[in-house]
Motif scaffolding. Structure first.
Motif, PDB file in Angstrom:
ATOM      1  N   GLN A 416       0.837  -1.205   0.000  1.00 32.47           N
ATOM      2  CA  GLN A 416       0.000   0.000   0.000  1.00 32.47           C
ATOM      3  C   GLN A 416       0.874   1.258   0.000  1.00 32.47           C
ATOM      4  O   GLN A 416       0.671   2.207   0.758  1.00 32.47           O
ATOM      5  CB  GLN A 416      -0.955  -0.015   1.202  1.00 32.47           C
ATOM      6  CG  GLN A 416      -2.054  -1.061   1.101  1.00 32.47           C
ATOM      7  CD  GLN A 416      -3.076  -0.747   0.007  1.00 32.47           C
ATOM      8  OE1 GLN A 416      -3.831   0.207   0.101  1.00 32.47           O
ATOM      9  NE2 GLN A 416      -3.106  -1.582  -1.030  1.00 32.47           N
ATOM     10  N   ASP A 417       1.842   1.229  -0.898  1.00 37.35           N
ATOM     11  CA  ASP A 417       2.855   2.277  -0.969  1.00 37.35           C
ATOM     12  C   ASP A 417       2.553   3.270  -2.076  1.00 37.35           C
ATOM     13  O   ASP A 417       2.595   2.939  -3.250  1.00 37.35           O
ATOM     14  CB  ASP A 417       4.231   1.637  -1.215  1.00 37.35           C
ATOM     15  CG  ASP A 417       5.303   2.668  -1.514  1.00 37.35           C
ATOM     16  OD1 ASP A 417       5.384   3.644  -0.762  1.00 37.35           O
ATOM     17  OD2 ASP A 417       6.031   2.493  -2.510  1.00 37.35           O
ATOM     18  N   ARG A 418       2.197   4.474  -1.758  1.00 36.49           N
ATOM     19  CA  ARG A 418       2.119   5.632  -2.630  1.00 36.49           C
ATOM     20  C   ARG A 418       1.062   5.509  -3.723  1.00 36.49           C
ATOM     21  O   ARG A 418       1.060   4.594  -4.524  1.00 36.49           O
ATOM     22  CB  ARG A 418       3.487   5.925  -3.258  1.00 36.49           C
ATOM     23  CG  ARG A 418       3.604   7.353  -3.768  1.00 36.49           C
ATOM     24  CD  ARG A 418       5.067   7.748  -3.968  1.00 36.49           C
ATOM     25  NE  ARG A 418       5.787   6.788  -4.785  1.00 36.49           N
ATOM     26  CZ  ARG A 418       5.757   6.784  -6.118  1.00 36.49           C
ATOM     27  NH1 ARG A 418       5.034   7.688  -6.751  1.00 36.49           N
ATOM     28  NH2 ARG A 418       6.452   5.895  -6.783  1.00 36.49           N
ATOM     29  N   VAL A 419       0.151   6.477  -3.732  1.00 33.05           N
ATOM     30  CA  VAL A 419      -0.913   6.541  -4.735  1.00 33.05           C
ATOM     31  C   VAL A 419      -0.364   7.185  -6.001  1.00 33.05           C
ATOM     32  O   VAL A 419       0.230   8.263  -5.961  1.00 33.05           O
ATOM     33  CB  VAL A 419      -2.114   7.354  -4.197  1.00 33.05           C
ATOM     34  CG1 VAL A 419      -3.220   7.418  -5.244  1.00 33.05           C
ATOM     35  CG2 VAL A 419      -2.629   6.750  -2.896  1.00 33.05           C
ATOM     36  N   VAL A 420      -0.571   6.518  -7.158  1.00 34.88           N
ATOM     37  CA  VAL A 420      -0.043   7.026  -8.424  1.00 34.88           C
ATOM     38  C   VAL A 420      -1.150   7.346  -9.428  1.00 34.88           C
ATOM     39  O   VAL A 420      -0.867   7.810 -10.530  1.00 34.88           O
ATOM     40  CB  VAL A 420       0.956   6.027  -9.053  1.00 34.88           C
ATOM     41  CG1 VAL A 420       2.163   5.844  -8.159  1.00 34.88           C
ATOM     42  CG2 VAL A 420       0.285   4.690  -9.360  1.00 34.88           C
ATOM     43  N   GLY A 421      -2.390   7.100  -9.068  1.00 40.72           N
ATOM     44  CA  GLY A 421      -3.495   7.372  -9.982  1.00 40.72           C
ATOM     45  C   GLY A 421      -4.814   7.053  -9.325  1.00 40.72           C
ATOM     46  O   GLY A 421      -4.881   6.655  -8.153  1.00 40.72           O
ATOM     47  N   THR A 422      -5.877   7.197 -10.103  1.00 40.81           N
ATOM     48  CA  THR A 422      -7.233   7.016  -9.609  1.00 40.81           C
ATOM     49  C   THR A 422      -8.008   6.169 -10.602  1.00 40.81           C
ATOM     50  O   THR A 422      -7.855   6.349 -11.819  1.00 40.81           O
ATOM     51  CB  THR A 422      -7.937   8.374  -9.456  1.00 40.81           C
ATOM     52  OG1 THR A 422      -7.088   9.278  -8.745  1.00 40.81           O
ATOM     53  CG2 THR A 422      -9.266   8.230  -8.732  1.00 40.81           C
ATOM     54  N   GLU A 423      -8.850   5.265 -10.096  1.00 35.50           N
ATOM     55  CA  GLU A 423      -9.739   4.506 -10.972  1.00 35.50           C
ATOM     56  C   GLU A 423     -11.183   4.765 -10.583  1.00 35.50           C
ATOM     57  O   GLU A 423     -11.564   4.681  -9.413  1.00 35.50           O
ATOM     58  CB  GLU A 423      -9.467   2.997 -10.906  1.00 35.50           C
ATOM     59  CG  GLU A 423     -10.378   2.207 -11.845  1.00 35.50           C
ATOM     60  CD  GLU A 423     -10.057   0.713 -11.929  1.00 35.50           C
ATOM     61  OE1 GLU A 423     -10.413   0.089 -12.940  1.00 35.50           O
ATOM     62  OE2 GLU A 423      -9.444   0.196 -10.974  1.00 35.50           O
ATOM     63  N   LEU A 424     -12.000   5.065 -11.593  1.00 39.40           N
ATOM     64  CA  LEU A 424     -13.443   5.228 -11.445  1.00 39.40           C
ATOM     65  C   LEU A 424     -14.116   4.171 -12.304  1.00 39.40           C
ATOM     66  O   LEU A 424     -13.866   4.092 -13.510  1.00 39.40           O
ATOM     67  CB  LEU A 424     -13.878   6.615 -11.900  1.00 39.40           C
ATOM     68  CG  LEU A 424     -13.150   7.806 -11.271  1.00 39.40           C
ATOM     69  CD1 LEU A 424     -13.593   9.102 -11.943  1.00 39.40           C
ATOM     70  CD2 LEU A 424     -13.390   7.863  -9.771  1.00 39.40           C
ATOM     71  N   VAL A 425     -14.948   3.339 -11.701  1.00 38.75           N
ATOM     72  CA  VAL A 425     -15.611   2.235 -12.400  1.00 38.75           C
ATOM     73  C   VAL A 425     -17.100   2.509 -12.440  1.00 38.75           C
ATOM     74  O   VAL A 425     -17.738   2.645 -11.382  1.00 38.75           O
ATOM     75  CB  VAL A 425     -15.343   0.893 -11.709  1.00 38.75           C
ATOM     76  CG1 VAL A 425     -15.978  -0.255 -12.506  1.00 38.75           C
ATOM     77  CG2 VAL A 425     -13.854   0.654 -11.521  1.00 38.75           C
ATOM     78  N   THR A 426     -17.658   2.600 -13.640  1.00 38.53           N
ATOM     79  CA  THR A 426     -19.096   2.786 -13.755  1.00 38.53           C
ATOM     80  C   THR A 426     -19.815   1.450 -13.658  1.00 38.53           C
ATOM     81  O   THR A 426     -19.315   0.413 -14.109  1.00 38.53           O
ATOM     82  CB  THR A 426     -19.461   3.466 -15.079  1.00 38.53           C
ATOM     83  OG1 THR A 426     -20.891   3.632 -15.135  1.00 38.53           O
ATOM     84  CG2 THR A 426     -19.029   2.646 -16.291  1.00 38.53           C
ATOM     85  N   THR A 427     -20.999   1.477 -13.077  1.00 36.72           N
ATOM     86  CA  THR A 427     -21.867   0.322 -13.105  1.00 36.72           C
ATOM     87  C   THR A 427     -22.445   0.152 -14.510  1.00 36.72           C
ATOM     88  O   THR A 427     -22.073   0.868 -15.445  1.00 36.72           O
ATOM     89  CB  THR A 427     -22.991   0.464 -12.071  1.00 36.72           C
ATOM     90  OG1 THR A 427     -23.751  -0.748 -12.019  1.00 36.72           O
ATOM     91  CG2 THR A 427     -23.921   1.617 -12.403  1.00 36.72           C
ATOM     92  N   ARG A 456     -27.834   0.272 -10.899  1.00 36.50           N
ATOM     93  CA  ARG A 456     -27.564   0.634 -12.295  1.00 36.50           C
ATOM     94  C   ARG A 456     -27.437   2.145 -12.441  1.00 36.50           C
ATOM     95  O   ARG A 456     -28.018   2.910 -11.667  1.00 36.50           O
ATOM     96  CB  ARG A 456     -28.690   0.124 -13.190  1.00 36.50           C
ATOM     97  CG  ARG A 456     -29.039  -1.354 -13.022  1.00 36.50           C
ATOM     98  CD  ARG A 456     -27.954  -2.293 -13.554  1.00 36.50           C
ATOM     99  NE  ARG A 456     -26.771  -2.389 -12.727  1.00 36.50           N
ATOM    100  CZ  ARG A 456     -26.650  -3.214 -11.676  1.00 36.50           C
ATOM    101  NH1 ARG A 456     -27.653  -3.980 -11.302  1.00 36.50           N
ATOM    102  NH2 ARG A 456     -25.517  -3.257 -10.989  1.00 36.50           N
ATOM    103  N   GLY A 457     -26.686   2.602 -13.459  1.00 34.98           N
ATOM    104  CA  GLY A 457     -26.526   4.027 -13.663  1.00 34.98           C
ATOM    105  C   GLY A 457     -25.297   4.380 -14.471  1.00 34.98           C
ATOM    106  O   GLY A 457     -24.932   3.675 -15.418  1.00 34.98           O
ATOM    107  N   TYR A 458     -24.608   5.453 -14.039  1.00 37.66           N
ATOM    108  CA  TYR A 458     -23.460   5.969 -14.780  1.00 37.66           C
ATOM    109  C   TYR A 458     -22.660   6.877 -13.849  1.00 37.66           C
ATOM    110  O   TYR A 458     -23.039   7.098 -12.691  1.00 37.66           O
ATOM    111  CB  TYR A 458     -23.915   6.736 -16.028  1.00 37.66           C
ATOM    112  CG  TYR A 458     -24.918   7.840 -15.772  1.00 37.66           C
ATOM    113  CD1 TYR A 458     -24.524   9.163 -15.570  1.00 37.66           C
ATOM    114  CD2 TYR A 458     -26.281   7.559 -15.726  1.00 37.66           C
ATOM    115  CE1 TYR A 458     -25.443  10.175 -15.331  1.00 37.66           C
ATOM    116  CE2 TYR A 458     -27.222   8.563 -15.494  1.00 37.66           C
ATOM    117  CZ  TYR A 458     -26.795   9.867 -15.297  1.00 37.66           C
ATOM    118  OH  TYR A 458     -27.719  10.861 -15.061  1.00 37.66           O
ATOM    119  N   VAL A 459     -21.554   7.415 -14.364  1.00 38.13           N
ATOM    120  CA  VAL A 459     -20.718   8.330 -13.589  1.00 38.13           C
ATOM    121  C   VAL A 459     -20.698   9.691 -14.290  1.00 38.13           C
ATOM    122  O   VAL A 459     -20.562   9.760 -15.515  1.00 38.13           O
ATOM    123  CB  VAL A 459     -19.283   7.800 -13.435  1.00 38.13           C
ATOM    124  CG1 VAL A 459     -18.411   8.811 -12.675  1.00 38.13           C
ATOM    125  CG2 VAL A 459     -19.281   6.456 -12.718  1.00 38.13           C
TER     126      VAL A 459
END
Length: 503
Positions: A416-427, A456-459
């Motif tokens: 769990q060393d250092r955040v390098v990005g972000t992920e967003l997952v749509t349903t 159900r939906g979107y981002v």
């Protein structure tokens, strides 16, 4: 920006005093051909693609939509207003049998960062009106409202989420795969597929796409804003990998089937000629710039991948960590990292299909072989590549899994060393049916995974040079029509500070 009204979508080019109209110039030789609606896509600073397909009988079994073999002239107009009092571009395209009478017009000569409206005329009939948006000029970074979605199983629910997306009046919509499903019809679902058998030839793929496009809610979403599209597996066959099939049913030459699926996909999407397929191949990965604010790197994680390890599924599989395994293929991987290193915009959005962050299913290390966990070395090379380039604003946009998730991308998941990005997952739009808001998918095995919801939906994202505001948007039911949408979780991703923060 002015929204498209229901009257505008239906009436299209009805004449009124002082309005420039595409007046009928030929007798109506065919019935109303615009049953599949209109669409725009691939926005650039000087234009975009506009699309339609002529199909007076869209579900005819031969896949030709009732058009036969005759080529048809299709007039088109682009205007600055919905009433077409200020037409700025116009022309004529030819719809031919060889491409199922689809039309892809690459409109140029428009001003950057503007809203436009477009329509078509063929054989005396006038289409609905669609709304297009040009990308801002390089050197400018106006705010961007973007929605993204995936996984619309026609049988498992109504496309209410598409209607709600249209009502948001966004600048841009991304679809991240499983736009159609290829399976055979069920007698126990909300709606039934046409044709009834699993689709495997060109005529059947065309009919299935046409059935989707007849849905009024999907038509509304396409007419509301330009789309960027990429596929996953169900546009061809569930869980296929390159030219490796998941099973042998229905029997047949898979190259021929993939060629048919890719051709039908192109015929029904607002894509440029550069994406037109050649036999069983189609280069769908590409880059789209949104001024100097963002670069969209649209990936194909299906056409070039090695087969899923250990027979697919979720399991412990040392083979998944083999450095030689690839999800993107060497050419696409090099193209992606090269494009990211150019730092063309403040934000890098990776539009792709399968779960990117590590997600352990059990304490023994079981992981999904169909996700990036099944290709961990390929994921590691990408993360190290953008991290070494000093990129702190990488956001991975994901579909496929029929659930909403949000995760921090870690330099080292085990530590769990250092955040390098972000992920967003749509349903999904409908896949999986109504779902259950009570389900929980979070686990102490994955502390970097912050959010989960089975609805159900979107981002929705609103991006500026300093932050991305993220709203996970949901409809409570899709087995009943016309539910409202609501936001159940929001996050902020700050420029230069990857990962999820409270709004």
């Amino acid at each position: 920006m002015s929204p498209l009204t229901r009257r505008t979508l239906i009436a299209g080019g009805i004449a009124s005093a002082g309005v420039t109209v595409l007046a009928p110039t030929t007798a109506n030789a065919i019935s109303y051909p615009f049953t599949l609606g209109v669409a725009s896509g691939e926005p650039a600073a000087d234009g975009f693609v506009i699309w339609t397909r002529l199909a007076p009988s869209p579900l005819n079994a031969d896949g030709l939509g009732g058009m036969g073999s005759t080529s048809v002239a299709v007039d088109w107009q682009v205007a600055t207003d919905q009433r077409f009092t200020q037409v700025v571009r116009s022309g004529t395209a030819t719809a031919t049998q060889s491409w199922a009478h689809s039309v892809h017009v690459e409109v140029t000569g428009l001003l950057p960062g503007r809203e436009y409206f477009y329509r078509f005329r063929a054989a005396g009939h006038i289409s609905p009106v669609g709304r297009g948006v040009t990308a801002p000029a390089v050197g400018t970074s106006p705010s961007l409202t973007m929605l993204f979605a995936s996984c619309s199983h026609y049988e498992e629910g109504y496309f209410t989420a598409y209607r709600r997306m249209a009502e948001e009046n966004p600048d841009l919509i991304l679809h991240l795969g499983d736009y159609i499903y290829e399976g055979g019809a069920s007698t126990t679902k909300v709606r039934q597929f046409a044709p009834s058998a699993e689709i495997a030839n060109l005529a059947d793929y065309r009919v299935r796409h046409a059935q989707y496009k007849t849905d009024v809610d999907l038509q509304a979403a396409h007419a509301a804003a330009p789309w960027l599209v990429v596929w996953d597996d169900h546009e061809v066959e569930n869980n296929y990998a390159n030219l490796v099939r998941a099973n042998t049913s229905p029997a047949g030459d898979f190259k021929v089937r993939r060629a048919a699926a890719y051709k039908a996909y192109y015929e029904h999407m607002p894509l440029r000629a550069a994406q037109a397929p050649v036999a069983e191949n189609m280069q769908l990965y590409r880059r789209v710039r949104w001024g100097s604010l963002a670069t969209f790197h649209l990936l194909d994680t299906r056409q070039y991948r090695d087969d899923q390890a250990c027979g697919d599924g979720t399991k412990v599989c040392p083979e998944a960590d083999d450095p030689a395994r690839t999800l993107l293929g060497a050419t696409q991987e090099a193209w992606l990292l090269d494009g990211m290193r150019q730092k063309l915009g403040t934000w890098d959005f990776l539009g792709q299909q399968v779960f990117f962050a590590q997600k352990l299913a059990s304490a023994d290390g079981a992981k999904s072989m169909d996700s990036w966990d099944g290709y961990s070395a390929n994921r590691g090379r990408l993360q190290r590549g953008w991290d070494a380039a000093g990129l702190r604003n990488t956001v991975v946009l994901t579909g496929d899994v029929h659930r909403s998730w949000a995760a921090d991308l870690m330099n080292d998941y085990a530590a769990q060393d250092r955040v390098v990005g972000t992920e967003l997952v749509t349903t999904s739009i409908t896949s999986g049916g109504d779902g259950s808001a009570a389900d929980t998918g979070l686990s102490s095995l994955n502390p970097h995974v912050k959010f989960y919801k089975n609805l159900r939906g979107y981002v929705r994202t609103v991006t500026s040079p300093t932050r991305v505001d993220v709203d996970f948007r949901f409809v409570d039911r899709v087995t009943t029509r016309d539910y409202p949408v609501r936001t159940l979780q929001s996050y902020v991703v700050q420029a230069g500070n990857p990962g999820l923060q409270a709004p």
